[in-house]
Design an enzyme around this catalytic site. Structure first.
Site, short mmCIF file in Angstrom:
data_model
loop_
_atom_site.label_atom_id
_atom_site.label_comp_id
_atom_site.label_asym_id
_atom_site.label_seq_id
_atom_site.Cartn_x
_atom_site.Cartn_y
_atom_site.Cartn_z
N CYS A 3 -3.43 0.96 0.54
CA CYS A 3 -2.45 1.66 1.39
C CYS A 3 -1.45 0.61 1.89
CB CYS A 3 -3.14 2.40 2.54
SG CYS A 3 -4.04 1.35 3.70
N ASN A 6 -3.77 -1.53 5.25
CA ASN A 6 -5.21 -1.76 5.04
C ASN A 6 -5.99 -1.75 6.35
OD1 ASN A 6 -7.41 -4.33 3.69
ND2 ASN A 6 -7.52 -2.14 3.33
N CYS A 33 -6.08 1.71 8.01
CA CYS A 33 -6.42 3.13 8.21
C CYS A 33 -6.92 3.80 6.92
CB CYS A 33 -5.22 3.91 8.76
SG CYS A 33 -4.73 3.42 10.41
N ARG A 34 -5.99 4.14 6.02
CA ARG A 34 -6.35 4.99 4.89
C ARG A 34 -7.22 4.30 3.83
NH1 ARG A 34 -0.32 6.48 3.65
NH2 ARG A 34 -0.21 4.34 4.44
N SER A 35 -6.82 3.12 3.36
CA SER A 35 -7.62 2.52 2.29
C SER A 35 -8.99 2.02 2.78
CB SER A 35 -6.84 1.44 1.51
OG SER A 35 -6.44 0.38 2.34
N ASP A 84 0.14 9.12 6.34
CA ASP A 84 -0.14 7.95 7.17
C ASP A 84 -0.46 8.41 8.60
OD1 ASP A 84 -0.15 5.63 8.60
OD2 ASP A 84 1.72 4.85 7.77
P1 4NP Z 1 -2.47 2.35 6.66
O1 4NP Z 1 -1.73 2.73 8.03
O2 4NP Z 1 -1.39 1.99 5.66
O3 4NP Z 1 -3.17 3.60 6.32
O4 4NP Z 1 -3.39 1.19 6.99
C1 4NP Z 1 -0.78 1.91 8.66
C2 4NP Z 1 -1.22 0.88 9.45
C3 4NP Z 1 -0.30 0.09 10.11
C4 4NP Z 1 1.05 0.34 9.96
C5 4NP Z 1 1.49 1.36 9.16
C6 4NP Z 1 0.56 2.14 8.49
N1 4NP Z 1 1.99 -0.46 10.67
O5 4NP Z 1 3.19 -0.16 10.58
O6 4NP Z 1 1.62 -1.43 11.32
#
Ligand code: 4NP
Length: 159
Positions: free
Chosen positions: A9, A12, A14-16, A128
């Site tokens: 993702c 790294n 939340c989703r992955s 997201d």
């Molecule tokens: P992820 O979510 O891609 O599912 O881990 C996010 C985590 C942090 C951010 C964006 C998406 N950020 O902008 O910091």
């Protein structure tokens, strides 16, 4: 033979990591944990070294799913190390493809959006949840539980 999968993702956190936790839980329940190597990574490096977002870990724990990952950024070596690289959304997919230089590799991964394995064919991306409310984390887990089940079904009997 072991199969290896890298979930990807943006951050790294939340989703992955959730996909990694969901899939690890699933293969354990099915007695297949020795047959898969499972990891996750982000296309961005802002959260490197951090545990998964506490909201994601809490939502997963309510389903009996542990999320063990520590955030890391995807590297060029990952393209040779993993059989499958599964991305969460269109941006992740495009970033991964822009890093992928097929001709330079001895071994090529299958790179796909994770929802290509979903039983619900209308959705193309895992949304997201980072800037949203609690519901977003539940939706992510619902989608990942289904997609990971489909991915397991599609790959479990492969030699
Ligand atoms: P992820 O979510 O891609 O599912 O881990 C996010 C985590 C942090 C951010 C964006 C998406 N950020 O902008 O910091």
């Amino acid at each position: 033979m072991n199969q290896s999968v890298l979930f990807v993702c943006l951050g790294n956190i939340c989703r992955s990591p959730a996909a990694e936790g969901v899939f690890l839980n699933l293969i354990k329940q099915n007695g297949l944990d020795s047959q898969y190597i499972v990891d996750s990574a982000g296309t961005g490096g802002w959260h490197v070294g951090k545990r998964a977002d506490s909201r994601m870990r809490f939502a997963a724990s309510k389903r009996g799913i542990e999320i063990p990952s520590i955030s890391r950024q995807i590297s060029i070596e990952d393209f040779e190390s993993f059989d499958y690289i599964l991305t969460m959304d269109k941006d992740n997919y495009e970033t991964v493809m822009s890093l992928f230089h097929e001709q330079a590799l001895k071994k090529k991964p299958i790179i796909k959006p994770i929802l290509s394995y979903s039983s619900e064919q209308s959705l193309k991306e895992i949304p997201d949840p980072y800037y949203g409310g609690e519901d977003g984390f539940e939706i992510v887990l619902d989608l990942l539980e289904d997609a990971c089940q489909c991915f397991l079904q599609a790959t479990m009997n492969r030699e």
